[in-house]
Design a protein around this motif. Structure first.
Motif, PDB file in Angstrom:
ATOM      1  N   TRP A  65      46.282  12.703 -18.106  1.00 50.53           N
ATOM      2  CA  TRP A  65      46.088  11.808 -19.245  1.00 50.53           C
ATOM      3  C   TRP A  65      44.640  11.857 -19.731  1.00 50.53           C
ATOM      4  O   TRP A  65      43.712  11.749 -18.943  1.00 50.53           O
ATOM      5  N   ARG A  66      44.507  12.030 -21.041  1.00 50.45           N
ATOM      6  CA  ARG A  66      43.183  12.101 -21.647  1.00 50.45           C
ATOM      7  C   ARG A  66      43.092  11.095 -22.783  1.00 50.45           C
ATOM      8  O   ARG A  66      44.106  10.760 -23.384  1.00 50.45           O
ATOM      9  N   ASP A  67      41.881  10.658 -23.082  1.00 49.68           N
ATOM     10  CA  ASP A  67      41.671   9.793 -24.234  1.00 49.68           C
ATOM     11  C   ASP A  67      42.208  10.515 -25.469  1.00 49.68           C
ATOM     12  O   ASP A  67      41.956  11.702 -25.655  1.00 49.68           O
ATOM     13  N   GLY A  68      43.004   9.823 -26.265  1.00 44.07           N
ATOM     14  CA  GLY A  68      43.570  10.427 -27.465  1.00 44.07           C
ATOM     15  C   GLY A  68      44.957  11.003 -27.263  1.00 44.07           C
ATOM     16  O   GLY A  68      45.545  11.551 -28.203  1.00 44.07           O
ATOM     17  N   ASP A  69      45.513  10.904 -26.050  1.00 47.93           N
ATOM     18  CA  ASP A  69      46.843  11.452 -25.785  1.00 47.93           C
ATOM     19  C   ASP A  69      47.971  10.577 -26.325  1.00 47.93           C
ATOM     20  O   ASP A  69      49.131  10.954 -26.227  1.00 47.93           O
ATOM     21  N   GLY A  70      47.656   9.409 -26.845  1.00 47.11           N
ATOM     22  CA  GLY A  70      48.718   8.546 -27.377  1.00 47.11           C
ATOM     23  C   GLY A  70      48.753   7.222 -26.649  1.00 47.11           C
ATOM     24  O   GLY A  70      47.726   6.699 -26.242  1.00 47.11           O
ATOM     25  N   ASP A  71      49.964   6.702 -26.460  1.00 50.70           N
ATOM     26  CA  ASP A  71      50.153   5.391 -25.833  1.00 50.70           C
ATOM     27  C   ASP A  71      50.430   5.575 -24.342  1.00 50.70           C
ATOM     28  O   ASP A  71      51.472   6.104 -23.957  1.00 50.70           O
ATOM     29  N   LEU A  72      49.501   5.120 -23.513  1.00 54.39           N
ATOM     30  CA  LEU A  72      49.629   5.293 -22.064  1.00 54.39           C
ATOM     31  C   LEU A  72      50.845   4.543 -21.524  1.00 54.39           C
ATOM     32  O   LEU A  72      51.551   5.061 -20.660  1.00 54.39           O
ATOM     33  N   VAL A  73      51.115   3.343 -22.040  1.00 54.09           N
ATOM     34  CA  VAL A  73      52.274   2.580 -21.558  1.00 54.09           C
ATOM     35  C   VAL A  73      53.550   3.381 -21.791  1.00 54.09           C
ATOM     36  O   VAL A  73      54.385   3.522 -20.889  1.00 54.09           O
ATOM     37  N   ASP A  74      53.720   3.939 -22.996  1.00 54.31           N
ATOM     38  CA  ASP A  74      54.911   4.736 -23.298  1.00 54.31           C
ATOM     39  C   ASP A  74      55.033   5.921 -22.350  1.00 54.31           C
ATOM     40  O   ASP A  74      56.126   6.223 -21.849  1.00 54.31           O
ATOM     41  N   SER A  75      53.933   6.598 -22.097  1.00 57.42           N
ATOM     42  CA  SER A  75      53.971   7.759 -21.204  1.00 57.42           C
ATOM     43  C   SER A  75      54.289   7.359 -19.773  1.00 57.42           C
ATOM     44  O   SER A  75      55.016   8.065 -19.070  1.00 57.42           O
ATOM     45  N   LEU A  76      53.750   6.228 -19.330  1.00 62.50           N
ATOM     46  CA  LEU A  76      54.078   5.746 -17.978  1.00 62.50           C
ATOM     47  C   LEU A  76      55.556   5.410 -17.871  1.00 62.50           C
ATOM     48  O   LEU A  76      56.216   5.779 -16.889  1.00 62.50           O
ATOM     49  N   VAL A  77      56.098   4.721 -18.874  1.00 62.53           N
ATOM     50  CA  VAL A  77      57.524   4.383 -18.864  1.00 62.53           C
ATOM     51  C   VAL A  77      58.361   5.661 -18.847  1.00 62.53           C
ATOM     52  O   VAL A  77      59.317   5.780 -18.072  1.00 62.53           O
ATOM     53  N   ASP A  78      57.986   6.649 -19.664  1.00 63.12           N
ATOM     54  CA  ASP A  78      58.702   7.935 -19.671  1.00 63.12           C
ATOM     55  C   ASP A  78      58.658   8.600 -18.308  1.00 63.12           C
ATOM     56  O   ASP A  78      59.631   9.224 -17.871  1.00 63.12           O
ATOM     57  N   SER A  79      57.519   8.483 -17.612  1.00 63.20           N
ATOM     58  CA  SER A  79      57.369   9.148 -16.316  1.00 63.20           C
ATOM     59  C   SER A  79      58.266   8.528 -15.244  1.00 63.20           C
ATOM     60  O   SER A  79      58.520   9.145 -14.213  1.00 63.20           O
ATOM     61  N   LEU A  80      58.750   7.322 -15.478  1.00 67.58           N
ATOM     62  CA  LEU A  80      59.585   6.627 -14.493  1.00 67.58           C
ATOM     63  C   LEU A  80      61.063   6.996 -14.589  1.00 67.58           C
ATOM     64  O   LEU A  80      61.837   6.661 -13.698  1.00 67.58           O
ATOM     65  N   THR A  81      61.447   7.702 -15.652  1.00 66.61           N
ATOM     66  CA  THR A  81      62.854   7.988 -15.923  1.00 66.61           C
ATOM     67  C   THR A  81      63.577   8.619 -14.745  1.00 66.61           C
ATOM     68  O   THR A  81      64.681   8.209 -14.395  1.00 66.61           O
ATOM     69  N   THR A  82      62.965   9.612 -14.118  1.00 69.45           N
ATOM     70  CA  THR A  82      63.624  10.310 -13.007  1.00 69.45           C
ATOM     71  C   THR A  82      62.896  10.108 -11.676  1.00 69.45           C
ATOM     72  O   THR A  82      63.175  10.812 -10.704  1.00 69.45           O
ATOM     73  N   LEU A  83      61.989   9.144 -11.629  1.00 69.36           N
ATOM     74  CA  LEU A  83      61.237   8.887 -10.400  1.00 69.36           C
ATOM     75  C   LEU A  83      62.101   8.117  -9.407  1.00 69.36           C
ATOM     76  O   LEU A  83      62.777   7.158  -9.772  1.00 69.36           O
ATOM     77  N   SER A  84      62.063   8.534  -8.140  1.00 65.62           N
ATOM     78  CA  SER A  84      62.833   7.840  -7.111  1.00 65.62           C
ATOM     79  C   SER A  84      62.352   6.397  -6.973  1.00 65.62           C
ATOM     80  O   SER A  84      61.230   6.056  -7.361  1.00 65.62           O
ATOM     81  N   GLU A  85      63.183   5.576  -6.382  1.00 60.45           N
ATOM     82  CA  GLU A  85      62.895   4.145  -6.258  1.00 60.45           C
ATOM     83  C   GLU A  85      61.555   3.869  -5.584  1.00 60.45           C
ATOM     84  O   GLU A  85      60.845   2.938  -5.934  1.00 60.45           O
ATOM     85  N   ASN A  86      61.210   4.656  -4.585  1.00 63.40           N
ATOM     86  CA  ASN A  86      59.955   4.453  -3.853  1.00 63.40           C
ATOM     87  C   ASN A  86      58.868   5.434  -4.270  1.00 63.40           C
ATOM     88  O   ASN A  86      57.867   5.585  -3.570  1.00 63.40           O
ATOM     89  N   GLY A  87      59.076   6.106  -5.407  1.00 61.69           N
ATOM     90  CA  GLY A  87      58.122   7.118  -5.854  1.00 61.69           C
ATOM     91  C   GLY A  87      56.826   6.532  -6.377  1.00 61.69           C
ATOM     92  O   GLY A  87      56.736   5.341  -6.687  1.00 61.69           O
ATOM     93  N   VAL A  88      55.812   7.376  -6.450  1.00 57.48           N
ATOM     94  CA  VAL A  88      54.506   6.972  -6.960  1.00 57.48           C
ATOM     95  C   VAL A  88      54.155   7.806  -8.188  1.00 57.48           C
ATOM     96  O   VAL A  88      54.648   8.921  -8.353  1.00 57.48           O
ATOM     97  N   VAL A  89      53.313   7.233  -9.028  1.00 56.57           N
ATOM     98  CA  VAL A  89      52.791   7.937 -10.195  1.00 56.57           C
ATOM     99  C   VAL A  89      51.291   8.096  -9.993  1.00 56.57           C
ATOM    100  O   VAL A  89      50.591   7.116  -9.734  1.00 56.57           O
ATOM    101  N   TRP A  90      50.822   9.322 -10.063  1.00 50.66           N
ATOM    102  CA  TRP A  90      49.385   9.595 -10.032  1.00 50.66           C
ATOM    103  C   TRP A  90      48.954   9.918 -11.449  1.00 50.66           C
ATOM    104  O   TRP A  90      49.420  10.897 -12.041  1.00 50.66           O
ATOM    105  N   VAL A  91      48.094   9.068 -12.026  1.00 48.25           N
ATOM    106  CA  VAL A  91      47.529   9.329 -13.347  1.00 48.25           C
ATOM    107  C   VAL A  91      46.221  10.077 -13.141  1.00 48.25           C
ATOM    108  O   VAL A  91      45.290   9.558 -12.510  1.00 48.25           O
ATOM    109  N   LEU A  92      46.171  11.305 -13.636  1.00 45.39           N
ATOM    110  CA  LEU A  92      44.993  12.151 -13.485  1.00 45.39           C
ATOM    111  C   LEU A  92      44.224  12.133 -14.799  1.00 45.39           C
ATOM    112  O   LEU A  92      44.767  12.482 -15.844  1.00 45.39           O
ATOM    113  N   THR A  93      42.966  11.702 -14.743  1.00 42.71           N
ATOM    114  CA  THR A  93      42.144  11.569 -15.936  1.00 42.71           C
ATOM    115  C   THR A  93      40.827  12.312 -15.752  1.00 42.71           C
ATOM    116  O   THR A  93      40.328  12.433 -14.627  1.00 42.71           O
TER     117      THR A  93
END
Length: 139
Positions: A65-93
């Motif tokens: 994720w970089r400044d100017g990539d859009g809406d971070l909330v939307d991208s985080l929600v999208d990233s959860l679509t296929t994430l397992s119940e106990n999965g983690v999200v690493w945001v790399l900036t």
């Protein structure tokens, strides 16, 4: 790459909590990502990173994720679509002072709206930092 460098980079993938057999889905891929880190994650897990269009259940997500990539909330929600119940999200900036730098406050602000909670952050390469997000119920 020297053996010492290889050991250090694999340790970064391990520090992110990845292990052999994990399926990791990647979002925000571009030509500025840390290719060594990507390779190390694939080496450690024994499989290629899933892309944004894959529909397999992932054990974790890496989101470049970089400044100017859009809406971070939307991208985080999208990233959860296929994430397992106990999965983690690493945001790399990009780290402070680098093009595309994102303030940690931006991630702190976006995470709860996406149903996530910031747990930790770490430097993962010369140019990138990582922030670990989990579902609020998985603190």
């Amino acid at each position: 790459m020297s053996e010492a460098d290889a050991a250090t980079s694999v340790n970064v993938a391990e520090k992110l909590g990845f292990k052999n057999g994990d399926l990791i889905q990647e979002f925000g891929y571009d030509d500025d990502v840390d290719f060594d880190l990507r390779d190390d994650i694939e080496d450690l897990t024994g499989s290629e990173l899933l892309d944004e269009d894959d529909h397999e259940v992932a054990d974790a997500v890496i989101l470049w994720w970089r400044d100017g990539d859009g809406d971070l909330v939307d991208s985080l929600v999208d990233s959860l679509t296929t994430l397992s119940e106990n999965g983690v999200v690493w945001v790399l900036t990009p780290k402070s002072g680098r093009d595309g730098y994102v303030s940690p406050a931006d991630i702190q602000e976006a995470a709860p709206t996406a149903g996530l909670h910031v747990t930790t952050s770490a430097g993962v390469s010369k140019d990138w930092s990582a922030t670990r997000l989990v579902s609020r119920k998985n603190k």
